[in-house]
Design an enzyme around this catalytic site. Structure first.
Site, short mmCIF file in Angstrom:
data_model
loop_
_atom_site.label_atom_id
_atom_site.label_comp_id
_atom_site.label_asym_id
_atom_site.label_seq_id
_atom_site.Cartn_x
_atom_site.Cartn_y
_atom_site.Cartn_z
CG ASP A 71 -2.05 1.10 1.10
OD1 ASP A 71 -2.38 1.44 0.05
OD2 ASP A 71 -2.09 1.77 2.24
CG ASP A 103 -1.89 7.67 1.24
OD1 ASP A 103 -0.92 8.23 0.99
OD2 ASP A 103 -2.71 7.80 0.01
#
Length: 267
Positions: free
Chosen positions: A13, A15
């Site tokens: 991922d 953020d």
């Protein structure tokens, strides 16, 4: 899980794992550098459909992280790939930004509000009452309802903002039609990412900061799941879920040594 193959491919991922509020997470630069030196295929995944991969490449570079454009995979790209598989060269009424409209243009979709095959909802900072009303009427008239991701809120410097999931709920309340969410936690996005990078589930790891999206979608896709505690899910919250990641790390800095470098002594 002890008989899993060595990790040869990495999904992560963005953020909360690599960056937090526009700043690089300590260890992110080292981790990405290690992947490149080891020659390991990897993709940075995000449910954010606002930006194109090229936009995100520039934003990450501004944060001091060099991620190639081809190593960024968004929910907008996953949505475009899904629509291209389901109904090639179709049409859609889109609520979203350039990340989504560009992805649909690139697969040959026509963007229109005249009897479209789909209403496609993505993230935008400027949801319009007029456009939402138009979407509701098109769905009531038979358009299929697709959304890039179910995230109910998004971050901003001022606080939480309503995101795709919240606007989807409004449209569902008005139409009685539930959307098909393409992005995480749908494992479809993980499988598409694996196909894009040429990875295999038994030798791929997924790093995320959310149990309810990253970890669950990685688990359902058969990946080795790692939760880092630099984003949304806290260590105390892990026990609330009926599933667990294979590993919990304070940050991505703890994972650098998991990336095996080639043995330079060989050959």
């Amino acid at each position: 899980m002890s008989d899993r193959k060595p990790i040869d491919c990495w999904l992560t991922d963005m953020d909360g794992v690599l960056v937090h509020e526009g700043q690089p997470v300590p260890g992110a630069e080292d981790f990405l550098g290690r992947l490149k030196r080891a020659g390991k295929p990897f993709l940075v995944l995000t449910n954010n459909s606002i930006y194109t991969p090229r936009d995100l490449h520039v934003r990450l570079r501004a944060a001091g992280l060099d991620v190639p454009v081809e190593s960024i995979y968004t929910s907008a790209l996953a949505t475009a790939q899904f629509l291209d598989d389901q109904r090639p060269h179709g049409s859609a009424y889109v609520l979203g930004e350039a990340g989504l409209t560009t992805a649909l243009h690139e697969i040959g979709y026509i963007l229109t509000d005249l009897d479209p095959d789909y209403v496609v909802l993505g993230e935008t900072r400027t949801y319009s009452f007029t456009s939402i009303t138009r979407a509701i009427r098109l769905i009531n008239n038979g358009a299929r309802f697709i959304a890039t991701n179910p995230d109910p809120i998004g971050p901003s410097t001022e606080g939480a903002l309503p995101a795709t999931g919240s606007v989807a709920a409004l449209i569902t309340k008005a139409t009685g039609v539930e959307p098909y969410f393409v992005g995480k936690p749908n494992p479809l996005m993980m499988r598409n990412a694996l196909n894009t990078v040429g990875g295999h589930s038994e030798s791929t790891a997924m790093i995320g900061d959310r149990m309810d999206t990253d970890v669950v979608s990685g688990m359902e896709a058969g990946l080795y799941t790692i939760l880092v505690l630099t984003g949304v899910t806290t260590e105390k919250e892990i026990a609330r879920y009926p599933f667990r990641p294979q590993r919990v790390a304070a940050s991505i800095a703890e994972l650098v040594d998991m990336v095996d470098l080639p043995d330079l002594a060989e050959g």
